[in-house]
Design a protein around this motif. Structure first.
Motif, PDB file in Angstrom:
ATOM      1  N   LYS A   1      20.970 -21.527 -19.355  1.00  0.00           N
ATOM      2  CA  LYS A   1      21.040 -20.744 -20.582  1.00  0.00           C
ATOM      3  C   LYS A   1      19.782 -19.885 -20.722  1.00  0.00           C
ATOM      4  CE  LYS A   1      23.990 -23.977 -23.118  1.00  0.00           C
ATOM      5  NZ  LYS A   1      24.147 -24.789 -24.367  1.00  0.00           N
TER       6      LYS A   1
ATOM      7  N   PRO B   1      21.342  -8.316 -19.976  1.00  0.00           N
ATOM      8  CA  PRO B   1      21.807  -9.710 -20.057  1.00  0.00           C
ATOM      9  C   PRO B   1      22.348 -10.234 -18.725  1.00  0.00           C
ATOM     10  CG  PRO B   1      22.507  -8.497 -21.997  1.00  0.00           C
ATOM     11  CD  PRO B   1      21.892  -7.493 -21.082  1.00  0.00           C
ATOM     12  N   ALA B   2      22.919  -9.339 -17.913  1.00  0.00           N
ATOM     13  CA  ALA B   2      23.451  -9.764 -16.614  1.00  0.00           C
ATOM     14  C   ALA B   2      22.329 -10.276 -15.714  1.00  0.00           C
ATOM     15  CB  ALA B   2      24.173  -8.599 -15.937  1.00  0.00           C
ATOM     16  N   GLU B   3      21.140  -9.667 -15.815  1.00  0.00           N
ATOM     17  CA  GLU B   3      19.995 -10.121 -15.028  1.00  0.00           C
ATOM     18  C   GLU B   3      19.539 -11.508 -15.486  1.00  0.00           C
ATOM     19  OE1 GLU B   3      18.582  -8.604 -12.356  1.00  0.00           O
ATOM     20  OE2 GLU B   3      20.322  -7.283 -12.528  1.00  0.00           O
ATOM     21  N   ALA B   4      19.592 -11.731 -16.808  1.00  0.00           N
ATOM     22  CA  ALA B   4      19.196 -13.042 -17.335  1.00  0.00           C
ATOM     23  C   ALA B   4      20.141 -14.130 -16.832  1.00  0.00           C
ATOM     24  CB  ALA B   4      19.187 -13.002 -18.861  1.00  0.00           C
ATOM     25  N   ARG B   5      21.422 -13.823 -16.752  1.00  0.00           N
ATOM     26  CA  ARG B   5      22.405 -14.813 -16.301  1.00  0.00           C
ATOM     27  C   ARG B   5      22.149 -15.237 -14.851  1.00  0.00           C
ATOM     28  NH1 ARG B   5      25.964 -11.794 -19.693  1.00  0.00           N
ATOM     29  NH2 ARG B   5      26.643 -10.452 -17.968  1.00  0.00           N
ATOM     30  N   LYS B   6      21.568 -14.314 -14.074  1.00  0.00           N
ATOM     31  CA  LYS B   6      21.297 -14.636 -12.669  1.00  0.00           C
ATOM     32  C   LYS B   6      20.264 -15.747 -12.537  1.00  0.00           C
ATOM     33  CE  LYS B   6      22.297  -9.980 -10.904  1.00  0.00           C
ATOM     34  NZ  LYS B   6      21.697  -8.763 -10.286  1.00  0.00           N
ATOM     35  N   ARG B   7      19.445 -15.925 -13.584  1.00  0.00           N
ATOM     36  CA  ARG B   7      18.427 -16.977 -13.535  1.00  0.00           C
ATOM     37  C   ARG B   7      19.027 -18.351 -13.784  1.00  0.00           C
ATOM     38  NH1 ARG B   7      15.502 -13.188 -16.656  1.00  0.00           N
ATOM     39  NH2 ARG B   7      15.512 -14.520 -18.503  1.00  0.00           N
ATOM     40  N   GLY B   8      20.317 -18.373 -14.156  1.00  0.00           N
ATOM     41  CA  GLY B   8      21.023 -19.638 -14.284  1.00  0.00           C
ATOM     42  C   GLY B   8      20.815 -20.318 -15.619  1.00  0.00           C
TER      43      GLY B   8
ATOM     44  N   VAL C   1      17.572 -13.814 -22.602  1.00  0.00           N
ATOM     45  CA  VAL C   1      17.283 -12.421 -22.260  1.00  0.00           C
ATOM     46  C   VAL C   1      15.856 -12.118 -22.712  1.00  0.00           C
ATOM     47  CG1 VAL C   1      17.925 -10.022 -22.680  1.00  0.00           C
ATOM     48  CG2 VAL C   1      19.698 -11.774 -22.533  1.00  0.00           C
TER      49      VAL C   1
ATOM     50  N   GLN D   1      15.603  -6.309 -26.688  1.00  0.00           N
ATOM     51  CA  GLN D   1      15.855  -6.869 -25.362  1.00  0.00           C
ATOM     52  C   GLN D   1      15.232  -5.931 -24.327  1.00  0.00           C
ATOM     53  OE1 GLN D   1      20.075  -7.371 -24.941  1.00  0.00           O
ATOM     54  NE2 GLN D   1      20.178  -9.052 -26.396  1.00  0.00           N
TER      55      GLN D   1
END
Length: 534
Positions: A75, A66-73, A78, A62
């Motif tokens: 599913k 993962p928190a940054e990936a979640r910001k992209r909305g 990462v 990775q």
């Protein structure tokens, strides 16, 4: 995540070799997608099996939080990238290498009417090249015994070279001939060692530059641009060492007995070295015996000195018993693959070198031989680095920096503050558990934690109806019911933030310490070499 996962044909092949379950995940073109995985914390044993079976392994990691990936909305996945290609000749992990043997990556090249062989051990930094005497390529290969041999496709049909390579086909990595260009090799060497001219390295020819360049190119390819600490290439003059063909070498049983074992070989019988680096150097010297009487005499003078100076010999062996492998730790750190224990190895190795220097300087018998005086001088002056690593590192060190807890208390005030906040919050969790027990009258109530729910209140199903007021239901299991509260959530955030800040600070400090070690590469390499010779 917690697992390295393989899919499709990779999963089918790996599951069979590793003896792990082949499962499936999702569908592709209407068919189930085969999948298998191995835990991250124990992946090296599985990696060792795959390499041993002749596979080359691409390791993907990775590359974002993962928190940054979640910001992209949605599913959002990462981001991941190939961080490294693992091949038989590019191993650096302690668990994948034999501490007492070199692991050579070699390359053969033809240019300017000559054939050259170059070899490197990226776990130690040793780098050599030679133009074998006419017809002696097989002899030199037998001497270096590479774990992986880079061969240009243009040599596979060469009637003058191909027969010399026949015994090493199982180690071949065949590459396009364009990767063995002498001009490109020369430029790569200049960039890697940051020099304007290669004259100081020796009178190398075009074939040697081509072979050396192919090695550097391949190392950069497999390490994704990260070049490990390498010593400048040294030239082995063909007449400087005894030429021993593979049949003679096998029958003399120099490093392996006729049954393939090491124990009853010449090396196995005389090897009483106490360090991995010393054992590797002894094996190297036995496989390439010197032909110069003066050089042989210089080595024997040191042997004689230690034979006669019994007190110094005994003290020296006592220090060497506790001497770590600086060479390999230094290589891992320069590749950004090292951990806190590698920093401790550097610290302890520098300390042992200083002790050995003092032992040799205080000998009361005969004067030190010239060669031993030079070796003693190479032990280096690294007291400032040793002192900083001693202050910085805790007593009990994890294998990986990401596990945290490796910086000593008292080293940095800001880190101590975050740890205090984290630990104080944990004490508040214990106090909260006592208060909840008192308020509900449930003595079996417990505050627990896992990676999915975080902190939660747990009671047996029989007591679940008493959990009213601030308690919010989270999960029901066969043997327990779990709840949370706003107060517990706030406390968890406080613990998490303090823990994350503490770990981030530790990782920053780790990078600083690694940077300081890497800035002293040359001095530490000299110390490592001196320890091996002693």
């Amino acid at each position: 995540g917690d697992f390295y996962e393989m899919f499709f044909e990779d999963a089918v092949a790996a599951a069979g070799v590793l003896d792990i379950a082949l499962t499936k995940r999702g569908k592709h073109a209407g068919e189930d997608v085969p999948m298998c995985g191995v835990p991250v914390h124990s992946h090296q044993s599985y990696l060792h099996k795959l390499i041993k079976e002749g596979f080359r392994v691409a390791i993907c990691e990775q590359t974002e939080d993962p928190a940054e990936a979640r910001k992209r909305g949605g599913k959002a996945l990462v981001r991941r990238a190939v961080e490294r290609l693992v091949t038989p000749g590019t191993l650096t992990e302690e668990t994948l290498l034999d501490a007492r043997s070199n692991n050579h990556l070699a390359a053969v090249a033809r240019a300017g009417g000559e054939v050259a062989l170059a070899w490197v051990d990226i776990s130690t930094g040793a780098f050599w090249a030679t133009v074998p005497a006419q017809g002696d390529l097989a002899v030199t290969l037998s001497q270096t015994s590479p774990g992986e041999l880079l061969v240009p496709d243009s040599l596979l049909e060469d009637p003058l070279v191909e027969p010399s390579l026949a015994d090493w086909k199982h180690t071949f990595t065949i590459l396009p001939a364009a990767r063995f260009n002498s001009h490109t090799g020369e430029q790569l060497l200049k960039r890697t060692f940051r020099v304007a001219s290669l004259d100081a390295f020796g009178a190398f020819g075009r074939a040697e530059w081509a072979a050396c360049g192919a090695l550097l190119d391949y190392v950069a390819l497999t390490q994704k641009g990260r070049i490990p600490r390498l010593l400048s290439p040294r030239q082995q003059i063909a007449t400087a060492v005894m030429a021993i063909d593979s049949a003679t070498r096998r029958n003399l049983e120099i490093t392996a007995a006729l049954d393939g074992g090491r124990e009853t070989s010449l090396l196995g019988v005389i090897d009483r070295t106490l360090t991995g680096a010393g054992a590797r150097l002894l094996a190297t010297r036995l496989t390439a015996p010197l032909t110069d009487p003066a050089a042989i005499g210089a080595r024997l003078d040191i042997v004689q000195w230690f034979l006669e100076e019994r007190a110094s010999r005994d003290k020296t062996r006592e220090v060497l018993r506790a001497c770590p492998d600086i060479e390999r730790s230094l290589s891992r750190l320069t590749l950004q693959r090292g951990g806190p224990r590698d920093l401790a190895a550097i610290r302890d190795g520098v300390n042992r070198a200083r002790e050995l220097k003092e032992i040799l300087a205080s000998g009361h018998g005969s004067e030190l031989p010239d060669e031993l005086r030079v070796v003693s001088g190479d032990c280096g002056e690294n007291e400032a680095l040793e002192e900083r690593l001693t202050r910085a590192l805790a007593d009990d060190l994890p294998l990986l920096s990401r596990d945290g807890g490796f910086i000593a208390s008292g080293y940095i005030a800001a880190l101590d503050e975050q740890r205090t906040a984290r630990d104080e919050s944990r004490r508040l969790v214990r106090d909260l558990e006592k208060r909840y027990r008192k308020e509900t009258g449930i003595t079996a109530l417990k505050l627990k934690h896992n990676n999915v729910l975080g902190y939660f209140v747990e009671v047996t199903p029989a007591h679940a109806n008493k959990m009213t007021g601030p308690f919010v239901h989270r999960q029901t299991l066969a043997s327990s019911v779990r709840f949370t509260t706003v107060e517990l959530g706030d406390l968890e955030d406080k613990i998490s933030r303090a823990g994350e800040r503490a770990l981030a600070l530790e990782l920053e400090l780790f990078e600083e310490l690694v940077g300081e070690v890497c800035n002293r590469n040359d001095s530490l390499a000299g110390t490592a070499g001196a320890l091996a010779k002693i």
